[in-house]
Scaffold this motif. Structure first.
Motif, PDB file in Angstrom:
ATOM      1  N   GLY A  21       0.812  -1.210   0.000  1.00 25.30           N
ATOM      2  CA  GLY A  21       0.000   0.000   0.000  1.00 25.30           C
ATOM      3  C   GLY A  21       0.841   1.254   0.000  1.00 25.30           C
ATOM      4  N   MET A  22       0.406   2.233   0.785  1.00 20.52           N
ATOM      5  CA  MET A  22       1.029   3.546   0.779  1.00 20.52           C
ATOM      6  C   MET A  22       1.587   3.878   2.157  1.00 20.52           C
ATOM      7  SD  MET A  22      -0.679   7.161  -0.514  1.00 20.52           S
ATOM      8  CE  MET A  22      -0.961   6.507  -2.156  1.00 20.52           C
ATOM      9  N   LEU A 267      -9.705  -2.664   3.932  1.00 16.33           N
ATOM     10  CA  LEU A 267      -8.747  -1.577   4.119  1.00 16.33           C
ATOM     11  C   LEU A 267      -7.974  -1.827   5.410  1.00 16.33           C
ATOM     12  CD1 LEU A 267      -7.645   1.342   3.534  1.00 16.33           C
ATOM     13  CD2 LEU A 267      -9.547   2.175   4.935  1.00 16.33           C
ATOM     14  N   SER A 307      -3.415   0.214   3.200  1.00 18.14           N
ATOM     15  CA  SER A 307      -3.343  -0.766   2.127  1.00 18.14           C
ATOM     16  C   SER A 307      -4.740  -1.267   1.783  1.00 18.14           C
ATOM     17  CB  SER A 307      -2.455  -1.948   2.551  1.00 18.14           C
ATOM     18  OG  SER A 307      -2.477  -2.972   1.588  1.00 18.14           O
ATOM     19  N   ILE A 312      -5.505   1.310  -3.572  1.00 19.58           N
ATOM     20  CA  ILE A 312      -4.356   2.118  -3.149  1.00 19.58           C
ATOM     21  C   ILE A 312      -3.102   1.606  -3.857  1.00 19.58           C
ATOM     22  CG2 ILE A 312      -2.932   2.803  -1.176  1.00 19.58           C
ATOM     23  CD1 ILE A 312      -5.394   2.485   0.598  1.00 19.58           C
ATOM     24  N   GLU A 318       4.310   8.663   0.247  1.00 17.69           N
ATOM     25  CA  GLU A 318       3.626   9.935   0.049  1.00 17.69           C
ATOM     26  C   GLU A 318       4.197  10.977   1.002  1.00 17.69           C
ATOM     27  OE1 GLU A 318       1.829  12.901  -1.139  1.00 17.69           O
ATOM     28  OE2 GLU A 318       1.219  11.052  -2.190  1.00 17.69           O
ATOM     29  N   THR A 330     -11.709  10.951   5.733  1.00 17.65           N
ATOM     30  CA  THR A 330     -11.146  10.034   4.733  1.00 17.65           C
ATOM     31  C   THR A 330     -11.837   8.678   4.793  1.00 17.65           C
ATOM     32  OG1 THR A 330      -9.006  11.156   4.876  1.00 17.65           O
ATOM     33  CG2 THR A 330      -9.022   8.952   3.909  1.00 17.65           C
ATOM     34  N   LEU A 334     -13.982   6.793   1.838  1.00 15.91           N
ATOM     35  CA  LEU A 334     -13.603   5.473   1.337  1.00 15.91           C
ATOM     36  C   LEU A 334     -14.726   4.448   1.512  1.00 15.91           C
ATOM     37  CD1 LEU A 334      -9.917   5.238   2.614  1.00 15.91           C
ATOM     38  CD2 LEU A 334     -10.667   5.526   0.248  1.00 15.91           C
ATOM     39  N   LEU A 354      -4.972   8.483  -2.107  1.00 15.41           N
ATOM     40  CA  LEU A 354      -4.993   7.024  -2.118  1.00 15.41           C
ATOM     41  C   LEU A 354      -5.395   6.488  -3.487  1.00 15.41           C
ATOM     42  CD1 LEU A 354      -6.822   6.548   1.290  1.00 15.41           C
ATOM     43  CD2 LEU A 354      -4.373   6.455   0.881  1.00 15.41           C
ATOM     44  N   ARG A 355      -6.214   7.246  -4.183  1.00 10.55           N
ATOM     45  CA  ARG A 355      -6.646   6.826  -5.517  1.00 10.55           C
ATOM     46  C   ARG A 355      -5.646   7.216  -6.598  1.00 10.55           C
ATOM     47  NH1 ARG A 355     -11.880   8.710  -3.439  1.00 10.55           N
ATOM     48  NH2 ARG A 355     -11.422  10.743  -4.376  1.00 10.55           N
TER      49      ARG A 355
END
Length: 469
Positions: A21-22, A267, A307, A312, A318, A330, A334, A354-355
């Motif tokens: 993920g991020m 998520l 994630s 994502i 980021e 957020t 989501l 995230l997108r």
């Protein structure tokens, strides 16, 4: 985290979340101590709005009802500071309330620490927590089904993970969506011998912790001396062991998600309530590791990983500056829940990041975050950080672009006076917009030693905040 740059720290499962993920490099808590920060994550509000200004020292449980468990509990002298339970977030809306109203089954496994620990609150239908805000790692006081039982010789990190896995095994058979809070006490102290599994204590036995600075004790340090003593190694060894032991249990939870076929549409979020200085700046602790309180980056920055397969981007780092008060909007976006009623909250959704969308916030919204701890407030933008201590100071200004480790306080130098005035004005403007004057933190005599009852006009005691006599 190992993936956050601490290479001697073994966290393969946190790395696993980051790789799938991020990873957010500049994510900030709302207050550098546990209970206020946790209340802000849940409500999307700042401490000067929800009224939790220090860690909750009293109001967790009914002392008389659970006297026997208190005698068995070796942590914080049992329940000596407790009296009657207090629901510190009573009347406040949390995102778990909203999720529950929209069909989610919400479960808690782990720390609550926002008052009245025995009674399920705010949308949670499954409730498994501890009596206080922390516990002895091998003697946790577990709250379940309206009762408290001390589990001797059971490691609390594994106990919490076991319950989380039990919940996940239930959720795989239901049609409704689920939300699960897994709130480990790790890596909070205690860190001494016998507090963590031998295998992890042994793992760090010969580590010299090269990522962690070894600096002289801060002059305002609230703990005993550490620099030049064996305490540094003892602290770091236990702290790292607590994290690796937690990471091991996170791996079990991720494995269960995958085995149950839930990972592809779940998520996963990993974060912490507040930061922690482990010798950085000569501080051992959070914002209350010094008095007056500190707002060093190590106290106010937190790890943040998200994630969600297919949504994502994987393995992305980021850099955008974000805050924990952005979590509430957020999550609603989501989960495709209408957030119109919550647009007055200070946070803004970062779901667009995230997108992988190109759209960005306006510069002012994008890069400014705020923190508070009682009468200490902070504003931080891309380049600068300003800390204001009401009413008399001392204040601090750092040019983070050239001084990321906050070594040189520029406050008081004539050439930076305009910067100070501008940042202070913006700080005041923002808090005037979002603070509730009935519980405004600048009026509160927060000590860093714990909150005893509700704040401001709702206070039921002469000493709202604990002070050692």
């Amino acid at each position: 985290m190992n993936c956050g740059g601490t290479k001697e720290l073994y966290t393969p499962n946190l790395n696993r979340i980051a790789e799938s993920g991020m990873q957010f490099q500049n994510f900030y808590c709302v207050s550098p101590v546990c209970s206020p920060a946790r209340a802000s994550v849940l409500t999307g509000n700042i401490p000067s709005s929800h009224g939790v200004h220090d860690w909750i020292r009293s109001g967790n449980i009914d002392k008389d009802k659970f006297e026997e468990a208190g005698r068995e509990n070796p942590y914080w002298n049992g329940y000596s500071c407790e009296n009657k339970p207090i629901s510190y977030l009573e009347g406040k809306t949390t995102y778990t309330d909203v999720l529950n109203e929209n069909g989610y089954r919400c479960a808690l496994a782990g720390k609550w620490h926002l008052g009245d620990s025995v009674c399920p609150q705010h949308g949670f239908s499954k409730w498994y927590t501890i009596g206080l805000g922390g516990c002895d790692y091998f003697h946790p006081d577990i709250v379940e089904n309206g009762n408290i039982k001390v589990l001797h010789n059971q490691y609390v990190t594994e106990v919490i993970a076991n319950k989380a896995i039990e919940y996940l095994n239930e959720f795989q058979h239901q049609e409704e969506p689920f939300y699960l809070s897994v709130h480990f006490t790790a890596p909070h102290s205690p860190w001494g011998e016998g507090q963590h599994p031998k295998k992890w204590m042994d793992y760090y036995e010969n580590c010299d912790f090269p990522s962690i600075p070894d600096e002289a004790d801060h002059p305002d340090l609230t703990t005993g001396p550490v620099f030049g003593t064996e305490k540094r190694k003892e602290n770091l060894r236990g702290y790292f062991a607590a994290i690796s032991a937690m990471d091991e249990q996170i791996g079990r939870i991720l494995d269960t998600l995958e085995a149950n076929g839930l990972r592809e549409n779940t998520l996963v979020v990993y974060t912490a309530d507040n930061g922690m200085s482990m010798g950085h700046h000569g501080v051992w602790g959070k914002g209350n590791g010094t008095f007056p309180f500190n707002m060093y980056e190590t106290s106010v920055k937190v790890p943040f990983l998200m994630s969600l397969p297919g949504v994502i981007p994987q393995g992305k780092r980021e850099e955008t500056i974000l805050s924990a008060y952005d979590i509430f909007p957020t999550l609603l976006e989501l989960c495709h829940i209408d957030g119109e009623n919550y647009k007055k909250l200070p946070g803004r959704s970062f779901a667009y990041l995230l997108r992988g969308e190109k759209e960005q916030r306006k510069r002012d919204e994008e890069i400014v975050v705020f923190d508070e701890y009682g009468p200490v407030r902070m504003i931080r933008n891309q380049d600068w950080k300003y800390i204001h201590r009401y009413p008399y100071g001392s204040h601090e200004l750092y040019y983070l672009t050239e001084d990321p480790e906050e070594k040189e306080n520029l406050c008081g130098q004539p050439k930076y006076e305009k910067t100070v005035v501008e940042m202070r004005a913006r700080l005041n403007e923002w808090f005037n917009k979002y603070a509730d004057e009935k519980v405004d933190g600048v009026k509160e005599s927060v000590t860093g030693l714990g909150q005893m009852c509700r704040a401001g006009i709702y206070s039921e005691k002469t000493d709202t905040y604990y002070c050692e006599k």
